[in-house]
Each structure stands twice: as C-alpha cells, then as structure tokens.
Design an enzyme around this catalytic site. Sequence first.
Site, mmCIF file in Angstrom:
data_model
loop_
_atom_site.group_PDB
_atom_site.id
_atom_site.type_symbol
_atom_site.label_atom_id
_atom_site.label_comp_id
_atom_site.label_asym_id
_atom_site.label_seq_id
_atom_site.Cartn_x
_atom_site.Cartn_y
_atom_site.Cartn_z
ATOM 1 N N ALA A 23 0.858 -1.194 0.000
ATOM 2 C CA ALA A 23 0.000 0.000 0.000
ATOM 3 C C ALA A 23 0.891 1.238 0.000
ATOM 4 C CB ALA A 23 -0.959 -0.009 1.183
ATOM 5 N N GLY B 150 10.980 4.814 8.247
ATOM 6 C CA GLY B 150 10.476 6.160 8.464
ATOM 7 C C GLY B 150 10.438 6.517 9.939
ATOM 8 N N HIS C 33 6.867 6.103 1.372
ATOM 9 C CA HIS C 33 7.721 4.975 0.998
ATOM 10 C C HIS C 33 8.685 5.374 -0.123
ATOM 11 C CE1 HIS C 33 4.096 2.778 2.642
ATOM 12 N NE2 HIS C 33 5.073 2.225 3.339
#
Length: 226
Positions: free
Chosen positions: A34, A149, A39
């Site tokens: 997803a 992240g 990303h």
Amino acid sequence: MTPPVLRTAAGMRALALGWRRAGETVGVVPTMGALHEGHASLVRAAKAGCRRVVVTVFVNPAQFDSAEDLDRYPRTEAADLRLLAPLAVDAVFAPPPAEVYPEGFATSVRVGGLAERLEGRHRPGHFDGVATVVTKLFGITAAEKAYFGEKDWQQLQVVRRLEADLNLGVEIVGCPTEREADGLARSSRNVRLSPEARRVAAALPRVMAAVAAAIRAGMAVQAALA
C-alpha cells in the site's frame, strides 16, 4: 521500468549475495505494501546510499492483533509496482506468508524494554512480530543498510535495539516523516479514516508543534500540556 518481483527467500538471497560478492552495497526498504510518497522517499534515500536497493512488500501476519485487522489491511501490489517503476528499484521481494512462515516455524524474536511500553503495552506481541520479520528480511536480503520512516518512531527504536543486541551488521537509517497537505503523516492506513477522524488526526501535529515550541520557550512541561 517495473522492477523484478521475487517470491522465494532462496531466490532473493541468491540475488543479493551475488551483488555483495561483486562489492555492491545492498539496502532494503521493508514495507507492508500500500505504498505512498512516504515509501518513495525511503527508496530515494536508499538509492542515494546504496548501489542496490530491495523493497520488501509483505503484510506480516505476526504483527497484527486480530484476524479482522489483517484481512482489512490494503493490498495493492499492482499499484505498488507502478509507484516503484520510476524509482529504479533493483528488486521487489513479495513472498506469500508460507514462504516467510513455513509449516513448523517455531522461532520468535522478542525485544524487551521499549517494545513493552507505549504502543507495545496496548498491542501485546506486536513488536515481537515486527522484530521477527525484520530479522528474517535482513537475512533474506543480505542487506547492509535498512531504511525506516521516523513516523513509526517506536518501531524505529525497537529495530535499532534489535540490530545492536544481535550484532546483525545492518546500518539502520531513519528518514524524516512525509506529510499530507493538511499535515497528517502519510500512512497506508489513512484510507481507513473517516472525514472526522482525519480532521482530528491532522490537528495532532499542529498541537504537538505548539506544545514543543512552548517548552522550548521555557514553559513547564505540565503547563504546556494543560
């Protein structure tokens, strides 16, 4: 160009070890798919620091609290590959669950301390699942660097503790949080927010920034939080 997709651990590891033998640095960006711009920013950071970059796309059942939540998690492989195509990723590792957790699998990696607080307190076993799959993915991809992240701050610290304690030899690189236009941190789960929930969630970073500014200006923590 669409990157090659590998489904088996043996195939992925053989490819990555070939790169390593050629003296090429291998970086990995672990994801559950997803994919979004957050990303993509991790991939760009990996491309800047490594000769070869692998993106893993695996919805890890071991880190979900319920079967319902696992079933509802978005799976968008075709869209993920379209997002990755212009980023010059060298390989995508997208195995089925049975490839990662074959019949008879009986090993779990547990990180104590930080993993037991905050989110870990409310989601027992969640970070055990994260630690286990991350350990496996590091081995399968033969990665020398891994990119995560800072949005998932506790997870990032858990992975750093895992790597240090087990001497895995993987450099853990934290990357800045990417945000939507309204300030909400980009997340694969944002699509599940109602309009009201999104409005509330988008207000959180503004409130946190205001509190942080007040504390830096000398206000007592309790007063800033009041």
